[in-house]
Design a protein around this motif. Structure first.
Motif, short mmCIF file in Angstrom:
data_model
loop_
_atom_site.label_atom_id
_atom_site.label_comp_id
_atom_site.label_asym_id
_atom_site.label_seq_id
_atom_site.Cartn_x
_atom_site.Cartn_y
_atom_site.Cartn_z
N ILE A 1 -2.87 1.23 -12.71
CA ILE A 1 -2.38 0.32 -11.67
C ILE A 1 -3.38 -0.79 -11.44
O ILE A 1 -4.55 -0.55 -11.15
CB ILE A 1 -2.13 1.07 -10.35
CG1 ILE A 1 -0.97 2.05 -10.51
CG2 ILE A 1 -1.82 0.08 -9.22
CD1 ILE A 1 -0.68 2.85 -9.27
N MET A 2 -2.91 -2.01 -11.60
CA MET A 2 -3.70 -3.19 -11.25
C MET A 2 -3.19 -3.76 -9.94
O MET A 2 -1.98 -3.82 -9.72
CB MET A 2 -3.59 -4.25 -12.35
CG MET A 2 -4.38 -5.53 -12.06
SD MET A 2 -3.44 -6.76 -11.09
CE MET A 2 -2.46 -7.53 -12.35
N VAL A 3 -4.08 -4.15 -9.06
CA VAL A 3 -3.72 -4.90 -7.87
C VAL A 3 -4.21 -6.32 -8.06
O VAL A 3 -5.38 -6.55 -8.38
CB VAL A 3 -4.31 -4.28 -6.59
CG1 VAL A 3 -4.13 -5.23 -5.39
CG2 VAL A 3 -3.65 -2.94 -6.29
N GLY A 4 -3.29 -7.28 -7.89
CA GLY A 4 -3.63 -8.68 -8.06
C GLY A 4 -3.69 -9.41 -6.74
O GLY A 4 -2.85 -9.21 -5.87
N GLY A 5 -4.70 -10.25 -6.59
CA GLY A 5 -4.83 -11.05 -5.38
C GLY A 5 -6.26 -11.05 -4.86
O GLY A 5 -7.06 -10.19 -5.22
N GLY A 6 -6.54 -12.03 -4.00
CA GLY A 6 -7.91 -12.19 -3.53
C GLY A 6 -8.11 -12.06 -2.04
O GLY A 6 -9.21 -12.35 -1.54
N GLY A 7 -7.08 -11.62 -1.31
CA GLY A 7 -7.23 -11.49 0.14
C GLY A 7 -8.33 -10.50 0.49
O GLY A 7 -8.28 -9.33 0.08
N GLU B 1 0.83 -1.21 0.00
CA GLU B 1 0.00 0.00 0.00
C GLU B 1 0.86 1.26 0.00
O GLU B 1 0.60 2.21 -0.74
CB GLU B 1 -0.94 0.00 1.20
CG GLU B 1 -1.91 1.17 1.19
CD GLU B 1 -3.05 1.02 2.17
OE1 GLU B 1 -4.06 1.71 1.98
OE2 GLU B 1 -2.92 0.23 3.11
N GLU B 2 1.92 1.27 0.81
CA GLU B 2 2.83 2.41 0.80
C GLU B 2 3.48 2.57 -0.57
O GLU B 2 3.66 3.69 -1.06
CB GLU B 2 3.92 2.25 1.87
CG GLU B 2 3.46 2.58 3.26
CD GLU B 2 4.62 2.75 4.24
OE1 GLU B 2 5.79 2.84 3.78
OE2 GLU B 2 4.37 2.81 5.45
N ILE C 1 -7.05 -2.64 -0.32
CA ILE C 1 -6.07 -1.84 -1.05
C ILE C 1 -6.56 -1.56 -2.46
O ILE C 1 -6.42 -0.44 -2.99
CB ILE C 1 -4.71 -2.56 -1.06
CG1 ILE C 1 -4.13 -2.62 0.36
CG2 ILE C 1 -3.72 -1.87 -2.00
CD1 ILE C 1 -2.92 -3.55 0.49
N THR C 2 -7.17 -2.56 -3.09
CA THR C 2 -7.73 -2.39 -4.42
C THR C 2 -8.78 -1.28 -4.42
O THR C 2 -8.76 -0.38 -5.28
CB THR C 2 -8.36 -3.70 -4.92
OG1 THR C 2 -7.37 -4.73 -4.94
CG2 THR C 2 -8.95 -3.53 -6.31
N ALA C 3 -9.71 -1.35 -3.49
CA ALA C 3 -10.78 -0.37 -3.44
C ALA C 3 -10.24 1.04 -3.25
O ALA C 3 -10.78 2.01 -3.80
CB ALA C 3 -11.75 -0.72 -2.30
N LYS C 4 -9.18 1.15 -2.50
CA LYS C 4 -8.65 2.47 -2.14
C LYS C 4 -7.72 3.04 -3.20
O LYS C 4 -7.66 4.26 -3.39
CB LYS C 4 -7.91 2.36 -0.80
CG LYS C 4 -7.57 3.68 -0.14
CD LYS C 4 -6.98 3.44 1.24
CE LYS C 4 -6.63 4.75 1.92
NZ LYS C 4 -6.00 4.52 3.27
N HIS C 5 -6.97 2.16 -3.91
CA HIS C 5 -5.86 2.67 -4.73
C HIS C 5 -5.84 2.22 -6.19
O HIS C 5 -5.10 2.82 -6.98
CB HIS C 5 -4.53 2.22 -4.11
CG HIS C 5 -4.29 2.73 -2.72
ND1 HIS C 5 -4.02 4.06 -2.45
CD2 HIS C 5 -4.29 2.08 -1.52
CE1 HIS C 5 -3.85 4.21 -1.14
NE2 HIS C 5 -4.01 3.03 -0.56
N ALA C 6 -6.57 1.17 -6.57
CA ALA C 6 -6.33 0.54 -7.87
C ALA C 6 -7.29 1.01 -8.95
O ALA C 6 -8.42 1.45 -8.68
CB ALA C 6 -6.43 -0.98 -7.73
N ASP C 7 -6.82 0.88 -10.19
CA ASP C 7 -7.66 1.09 -11.36
C ASP C 7 -8.22 -0.23 -11.89
O ASP C 7 -9.24 -0.24 -12.60
CB ASP C 7 -6.84 1.74 -12.48
CG ASP C 7 -6.17 3.03 -12.03
OD1 ASP C 7 -6.89 3.96 -11.65
OD2 ASP C 7 -4.92 3.09 -12.03
N VAL C 8 -7.53 -1.34 -11.58
CA VAL C 8 -7.89 -2.66 -12.08
C VAL C 8 -7.68 -3.66 -10.95
O VAL C 8 -6.75 -3.50 -10.14
CB VAL C 8 -7.00 -3.07 -13.29
CG1 VAL C 8 -7.45 -4.41 -13.86
CG2 VAL C 8 -6.98 -1.99 -14.36
#
Length: 316
Positions: free
Chosen positions: A179-185, A138-139, A192-199
């Motif tokens: 920016i894509m964030v990958g993973g299902g946690g 995230e950082e 992190i996806t909701a806060k920072h990602a485009d994909v």
């Protein structure tokens, strides 16, 4: 709908290789396959980020992406997915900006917290626990965005510290590369996806993807971010042939993709073009907007040719 193709960086026997017809990876094979994928009309080329996989050569991700940027004209270039602990994030920001310039704005940067401890430890990296790697991720995303969009950047976090860092040339894309964030946690990665990602990209059955998408929507509501603005992406390996008999013949070489050999949460694209179109439509119904495929007959081109000719047109 977008379709990207995985350009493998390793092959041979190993826990992360599934390529029955590739004994050794090489840039020549990657180059030939990648340029052919562009000629077929695929939207992007995805490149895994690993240091040691299989029992042969493993090509480094960012080097491969940069070479593909020079070798191609239109496809987006998709490091998928950068193992964040292996890269110092400020230097990654600099490298990514340079790749975006070299490719004239075609970089789509996949980011993840990593999962393969043995290769990191073999290369001398300290491998933290999952929560610490996710906080570090995230950082990393925060400071990369700041470096891509700011003049001079200072940052004081738990994992990174910057003192008036400058990132020039700036990326071509504005305000910054996708920016894509990958993973299902569900607790950390999807937040992190909701806060920072485009994909967001993940793999698995429609039941798995539906559950993860619901969690992602909940995180978006918490942060008041636009769930619909995040592109939803699914990864699958592909076994495709014109007839059921030909599919069965290919499965003799890659038996792990038989239904009885896959887990209940797994799903890959296996069958005739008609079978695969029907399968992808189930994901489209969930809201999937990008499919990233790895053809198990790489470096042969038969599977990709058939997919481009008979599957992609069903989604145009």
């Amino acid at each position: 709908m977008e379709f990207a193709v995985n350009i493998p960086t390793s092959c041979g026997s190993g826990e992360y290789t599934n390529l029955a017809f590739c004994d050794e990876i090489s840039w020549e094979k990657q180059h030939s396959f990648g340029t052919h994928m562009e000629s077929l009309g695929f939207d992007g080329l995805a490149v895994p980020d690993h240091l040691i996989t299989g029992n042969g050569s493993t090509m480094e991700c960012l080097t491969t992406v940069t070479a593909l940027a020079v070798a191609t004209d239109d496809v987006y270039l998709y490091p998928k997915t950068i193992n964040n602990p292996l890269r110092h994030a400020p230097l990654l920001a600099k490298a990514a900006a340079s790749i975006d310039v070299v490719s004239d704005g075609r970089l789509k940067l996949g980011m993840g917290a990593g999962w393969k401890a043995d290769e990191a430890e073999a290369y001398g990296y300290d491998w933290g626990d999952a929560p610490s790697r996710l906080r570090q991720l995230e950082e990393a995303i925060e400071l990369m965005k700041a470096m891509w969009t700011g003049d001079t950047v200072s940052y004081d976090g738990d994992y990174y510290s910057l003192d008036e860092a400058i990132c020039r040339p700036e990326p071509v894309q504005s305000p910054h590369p996708t920016i894509m964030v990958g993973g299902g946690g569900e607790q950390f990665t999807l937040r992190i996806t909701a806060k920072h990602a485009d994909v967001w990209n993940f793999w698995g059955s429609t039941d798995v993807m539906e559950r993860k998408l619901n969690v992602l929507a909940d995180h978006c509501a918490t942060y008041d971010t636009d769930y619909d603005a995040i592109q939803k992406s699914w990864f699958a390996r592909c076994v495709i042939r014109e007839t059921e008999e030909e599919v069965e013949e290919l499965l003799e070489a890659v038996p792990r993709f038989r239904p009885e050999n896959m887990g209940k949460d797994d799903n890959h694209l296996v069958g005739t073009p008609e079978d695969i179109i029907a399968d992808i439509k189930r994901y489209v119904d969930l809201g999937i907007e990008e499919v990233v495929v790895e053809f198990v007959d790489f470096p042969r081109q038969e599977g990709a040719d058939m997919f481009a000719e008979e599957v992609i047109p069903a989604f145009e």
